[in-house]
Design a protein around this motif. Structure first.
Motif, PDB file in Angstrom:
ATOM      1  N   GLU A   1      81.629  25.961  55.104  1.00  0.00           N
ATOM      2  CA  GLU A   1      82.554  27.085  54.939  1.00  0.00           C
ATOM      3  C   GLU A   1      82.506  28.014  56.149  1.00  0.00           C
ATOM      4  O   GLU A   1      83.542  28.536  56.593  1.00  0.00           O
ATOM      5  CB  GLU A   1      82.203  27.852  53.665  1.00  0.00           C
ATOM      6  N   LEU A   2      81.295  28.218  56.685  1.00  0.00           N
ATOM      7  CA  LEU A   2      81.160  29.064  57.867  1.00  0.00           C
ATOM      8  C   LEU A   2      81.912  28.470  59.055  1.00  0.00           C
ATOM      9  O   LEU A   2      82.599  29.183  59.793  1.00  0.00           O
ATOM     10  CB  LEU A   2      79.679  29.230  58.232  1.00  0.00           C
ATOM     11  N   ILE A   3      81.783  27.166  59.228  1.00  0.00           N
ATOM     12  CA  ILE A   3      82.412  26.526  60.383  1.00  0.00           C
ATOM     13  C   ILE A   3      83.925  26.405  60.191  1.00  0.00           C
ATOM     14  O   ILE A   3      84.710  26.708  61.096  1.00  0.00           O
ATOM     15  CB  ILE A   3      81.757  25.159  60.643  1.00  0.00           C
ATOM     16  N   SER A   4      84.336  26.009  59.003  1.00  0.00           N
ATOM     17  CA  SER A   4      85.775  25.872  58.761  1.00  0.00           C
ATOM     18  C   SER A   4      86.481  27.219  58.743  1.00  0.00           C
ATOM     19  O   SER A   4      87.679  27.316  59.014  1.00  0.00           O
ATOM     20  CB  SER A   4      86.035  25.135  57.446  1.00  0.00           C
ATOM     21  N   GLY A   5      85.722  28.285  58.431  1.00  0.00           N
ATOM     22  CA  GLY A   5      86.321  29.607  58.356  1.00  0.00           C
ATOM     23  C   GLY A   5      86.354  30.344  59.677  1.00  0.00           C
ATOM     24  O   GLY A   5      86.858  31.474  59.749  1.00  0.00           O
ATOM     25  N   SER A   6      85.822  29.728  60.730  1.00  0.00           N
ATOM     26  CA  SER A   6      85.818  30.384  62.045  1.00  0.00           C
ATOM     27  C   SER A   6      87.004  29.917  62.875  1.00  0.00           C
ATOM     28  O   SER A   6      87.119  28.731  63.213  1.00  0.00           O
ATOM     29  CB  SER A   6      84.512  30.061  62.788  1.00  0.00           C
ATOM     30  N   GLU A   7      87.890  30.838  63.207  1.00  0.00           N
ATOM     31  CA  GLU A   7      89.075  30.484  63.995  1.00  0.00           C
ATOM     32  C   GLU A   7      88.687  29.959  65.370  1.00  0.00           C
ATOM     33  O   GLU A   7      89.285  28.994  65.881  1.00  0.00           O
ATOM     34  CB  GLU A   7      89.981  31.706  64.132  1.00  0.00           C
ATOM     35  N   ALA A   8      87.635  30.568  65.959  1.00  0.00           N
ATOM     36  CA  ALA A   8      87.222  30.145  67.300  1.00  0.00           C
ATOM     37  C   ALA A   8      86.728  28.706  67.298  1.00  0.00           C
ATOM     38  O   ALA A   8      87.028  27.927  68.214  1.00  0.00           O
ATOM     39  CB  ALA A   8      86.123  31.071  67.816  1.00  0.00           C
ATOM     40  N   LEU A   9      85.983  28.322  66.245  1.00  0.00           N
ATOM     41  CA  LEU A   9      85.425  26.969  66.207  1.00  0.00           C
ATOM     42  C   LEU A   9      86.482  25.911  65.942  1.00  0.00           C
ATOM     43  O   LEU A   9      86.262  24.721  66.244  1.00  0.00           O
ATOM     44  CB  LEU A   9      84.318  26.888  65.155  1.00  0.00           C
ATOM     45  N   GLN A  10      87.621  26.321  65.396  1.00  0.00           N
ATOM     46  CA  GLN A  10      88.682  25.339  65.135  1.00  0.00           C
ATOM     47  C   GLN A  10      89.255  24.768  66.426  1.00  0.00           C
ATOM     48  O   GLN A  10      89.913  23.717  66.412  1.00  0.00           O
ATOM     49  CB  GLN A  10      89.800  25.974  64.305  1.00  0.00           C
ATOM     50  N   GLN A  11      88.980  25.440  67.529  1.00  0.00           N
ATOM     51  CA  GLN A  11      89.510  24.973  68.806  1.00  0.00           C
ATOM     52  C   GLN A  11      88.581  23.979  69.492  1.00  0.00           C
ATOM     53  O   GLN A  11      88.950  23.426  70.537  1.00  0.00           O
ATOM     54  CB  GLN A  11      89.740  26.180  69.741  1.00  0.00           C
ATOM     55  N   THR A  12      87.388  23.765  68.966  1.00  0.00           N
ATOM     56  CA  THR A  12      86.444  22.846  69.607  1.00  0.00           C
ATOM     57  C   THR A  12      86.819  21.400  69.325  1.00  0.00           C
ATOM     58  O   THR A  12      87.401  21.075  68.284  1.00  0.00           O
ATOM     59  CB  THR A  12      85.009  23.095  69.120  1.00  0.00           C
ATOM     60  N   THR A  13      86.445  20.536  70.247  1.00  0.00           N
ATOM     61  CA  THR A  13      86.710  19.102  70.082  1.00  0.00           C
ATOM     62  C   THR A  13      86.018  18.568  68.837  1.00  0.00           C
ATOM     63  O   THR A  13      86.584  17.740  68.112  1.00  0.00           O
ATOM     64  CB  THR A  13      86.227  18.333  71.325  1.00  0.00           C
ATOM     65  N   ALA A  14      84.796  19.048  68.588  1.00  0.00           N
ATOM     66  CA  ALA A  14      84.017  18.559  67.445  1.00  0.00           C
ATOM     67  C   ALA A  14      84.746  18.796  66.129  1.00  0.00           C
ATOM     68  O   ALA A  14      84.839  17.893  65.283  1.00  0.00           O
ATOM     69  CB  ALA A  14      82.641  19.228  67.422  1.00  0.00           C
ATOM     70  N   VAL A  15      85.275  19.997  65.954  1.00  0.00           N
ATOM     71  CA  VAL A  15      85.961  20.322  64.702  1.00  0.00           C
ATOM     72  C   VAL A  15      87.317  19.629  64.642  1.00  0.00           C
ATOM     73  O   VAL A  15      87.702  19.069  63.609  1.00  0.00           O
ATOM     74  CB  VAL A  15      86.113  21.847  64.551  1.00  0.00           C
ATOM     75  N   GLN A  16      88.041  19.635  65.731  1.00  0.00           N
ATOM     76  CA  GLN A  16      89.369  19.016  65.729  1.00  0.00           C
ATOM     77  C   GLN A  16      89.306  17.518  65.445  1.00  0.00           C
ATOM     78  O   GLN A  16      90.198  16.963  64.808  1.00  0.00           O
ATOM     79  CB  GLN A  16      90.056  19.272  67.075  1.00  0.00           C
ATOM     80  N   ASN A  17      88.234  16.865  65.915  1.00  0.00           N
ATOM     81  CA  ASN A  17      88.096  15.420  65.724  1.00  0.00           C
ATOM     82  C   ASN A  17      87.217  15.062  64.529  1.00  0.00           C
ATOM     83  O   ASN A  17      86.838  13.902  64.364  1.00  0.00           O
ATOM     84  CB  ASN A  17      87.530  14.773  66.984  1.00  0.00           C
ATOM     85  N   ASP A  18      86.895  16.084  63.728  1.00  0.00           N
ATOM     86  CA  ASP A  18      86.043  15.874  62.554  1.00  0.00           C
ATOM     87  C   ASP A  18      84.727  15.212  62.944  1.00  0.00           C
ATOM     88  O   ASP A  18      84.272  14.254  62.318  1.00  0.00           O
ATOM     89  CB  ASP A  18      86.774  15.020  61.507  1.00  0.00           C
TER      90      ASP A  18
ATOM     91  N   GLN B   1      74.291   7.472  63.521  1.00  0.00           N
ATOM     92  CA  GLN B   1      74.774   6.129  63.876  1.00  0.00           C
ATOM     93  C   GLN B   1      76.135   5.868  63.238  1.00  0.00           C
ATOM     94  O   GLN B   1      77.058   5.361  63.886  1.00  0.00           O
ATOM     95  CB  GLN B   1      73.744   5.079  63.424  1.00  0.00           C
ATOM     96  N   GLU B   2      76.249   6.218  61.967  1.00  0.00           N
ATOM     97  CA  GLU B   2      77.520   6.008  61.268  1.00  0.00           C
ATOM     98  C   GLU B   2      78.635   6.863  61.877  1.00  0.00           C
ATOM     99  O   GLU B   2      79.771   6.390  62.051  1.00  0.00           O
ATOM    100  CB  GLU B   2      77.346   6.341  59.779  1.00  0.00           C
ATOM    101  N   ALA B   3      78.312   8.106  62.197  1.00  0.00           N
ATOM    102  CA  ALA B   3      79.325   9.000  62.775  1.00  0.00           C
ATOM    103  C   ALA B   3      79.754   8.527  64.165  1.00  0.00           C
ATOM    104  O   ALA B   3      80.951   8.496  64.477  1.00  0.00           O
ATOM    105  CB  ALA B   3      78.770  10.425  62.839  1.00  0.00           C
ATOM    106  N   PHE B   4      78.782   8.182  65.011  1.00  0.00           N
ATOM    107  CA  PHE B   4      79.105   7.714  66.360  1.00  0.00           C
ATOM    108  C   PHE B   4      79.923   6.414  66.307  1.00  0.00           C
ATOM    109  O   PHE B   4      80.863   6.224  67.079  1.00  0.00           O
ATOM    110  CB  PHE B   4      77.833   7.479  67.170  1.00  0.00           C
ATOM    111  N   SER B   5      79.559   5.534  65.392  1.00  0.00           N
ATOM    112  CA  SER B   5      80.254   4.253  65.284  1.00  0.00           C
ATOM    113  C   SER B   5      81.695   4.426  64.820  1.00  0.00           C
ATOM    114  O   SER B   5      82.583   3.656  65.209  1.00  0.00           O
ATOM    115  CB  SER B   5      79.510   3.329  64.302  1.00  0.00           C
ATOM    116  N   ALA B   6      81.913   5.443  63.993  1.00  0.00           N
ATOM    117  CA  ALA B   6      83.255   5.655  63.429  1.00  0.00           C
ATOM    118  C   ALA B   6      84.169   6.390  64.393  1.00  0.00           C
ATOM    119  O   ALA B   6      85.406   6.397  64.195  1.00  0.00           O
ATOM    120  CB  ALA B   6      83.151   6.444  62.122  1.00  0.00           C
ATOM    121  N   ALA B   7      83.592   6.989  65.430  1.00  0.00           N
ATOM    122  CA  ALA B   7      84.404   7.792  66.363  1.00  0.00           C
ATOM    123  C   ALA B   7      85.301   6.910  67.241  1.00  0.00           C
ATOM    124  O   ALA B   7      84.954   5.796  67.581  1.00  0.00           O
ATOM    125  CB  ALA B   7      83.497   8.648  67.230  1.00  0.00           C
TER     126      ALA B   7
END
Length: 329
Positions: free
Chosen positions: A280-297, A323-329
């Motif tokens: 909730e903290l991360i999804s609720g931050s407008e600034a973090l929504q611009q990061t590659t990590a958040v945009q690409n889930d 491993q699962e996250a990196f493999s799915a990217a």
């Protein structure tokens, strides 16, 4: 180097039992000879030096959160434990009224340790400040500290701790397998990582987002050298336990490709006032929504119980997640 020996009284019964076992073996067939002559003690090197420890001690008090999962897997009973630091992860211990409650490191009930009359006390980690008291108050017990040592490689230290537990509780093969599982999970995560994506570790607590520095930061830090991750922000930890102050704007400026998050408050059955889930903290931050990590889930959240466990099994699971996250990217 001198060896810290167990007090004679603590081993009187064990010595007598070994002698009787040898006598019985001589009188009967030789089939049980190897079992009856097995060592009754083992010399290990804990965080204070060499110490002689009983093998398969009858009464064990464990205070180090790193060991609970392993002891539970091996069905090792405990005479006392810090139930206030165990959450609902090990009900075999916390729900058993016969297991004394040592409370928490902030308000330790060391009388519960004395009342348990232990043969072995596994101290350290959050109870590191109680070491001298534990030794003084329990003269017939062996007190050891085998938690990861500051300044040493955290992953290697977890494997060392598991190996020592295997020696003490005659589960060396099982300990070796636990270490192998960790090695395999690291290797798989290394293979899945592209070697280029930038990574940032974060901690959340009390409604705040903190920075977990590479290598030395709490929980997430050791993952960086283990996988040779590229830090999105490379600076030394100021507070290796609770995380460092950082603004969401600074995180956004670093623009990590990946974010790995430990939610400290999520570990507790009753979170502290002001608890806001990390997601909730991360999804609720407008600034973090611009990061590659958040945009690409590409945000990986550690298991909710990680802060309470921080053991070798927890890290194995974390490397599996990566491993699962990196493999799915």
């Amino acid at each position: 180097m001198s060896i810290r020996h167990a007090r004679p009284a603590a081993f009187a019964a064990a010595t007598l039992g070994a002698a009787l076992a040898l006598t019985g073996c001589a009188a009967g067939d030789s089939g049980g000879a190897s079992e009856s002559t097995a060592a009754s003690t083992v010399t290990i090197t804990d965080n204070h030096g060499e110490v002689e420890v009983p093998v398969n001690p009858e009464k064990v008090v464990a205070l180090d959160n790193h060991v609970f999962e392993t002891l539970d897997e091996w069905d090792i009973p405990l005479a006392a434990a810090p139930k206030g630091l165990m959450g609902d992860n090990w009900p075999e211990y916390t729900d058993d009224e016969a297991v004394g409650d040592v409370g928490t490191h902030r308000e330790p009930n060391l009388e519960a340790v004395v009342a348990a009359q232990p043969d072995l006390i596994i101290g350290g980690y959050r109870f590191g400040d109680s070491y001298d008291d534990l030794v003084a108050q329990n003269p017939d017990a062996v007190v050891i500290e085998i938690a990861p040592r500051e300044g040493e490689d955290a992953i290697a230290e977890l494997k060392r701790e598991t190996e020592i537990l295997g020696q003490i509780f005659a589960h060396e093969d099982e300990a070796a397998q636990i270490n192998t599982d960790l090695d395999e999970s690291i290797a798989a995560a290394q293979d899945a990582y592209d070697g280029e994506g930038t990574v940032m570790g974060l901690l959340t607590s009390g409604g705040k987002i903190e920075f977990a520095a590479p290598v030395t930061g709490r929980a997430v830090g050791p993952v960086f050298p283990a996988l040779d991750l590229v830090p999105a922000l490379d600076r030394e930890a100021e507070d290796s336990s609770h995380g460092d102050d950082i603004s969401v704007e600074a995180i956004a400026d670093a623009n990590p490709d990946w974010i790995v998050v430990l939610d400290r408050d999520a570990s507790f059955t009753e979170p502290e006032p002001g608890f806001v889930p990390a997601e909730e903290l991360i999804s609720g931050s407008e600034a973090l929504q611009q990061t590659t990590a958040v945009q690409n889930d590409q945000v990986v959240y550690l298991d909710p119980s990680f802060y309470l466990t921080e053991d070798i099994q927890a890290y194995t699971h974390l490397f599996d997640q990566l491993q699962e996250a990196f493999s799915a990217a």
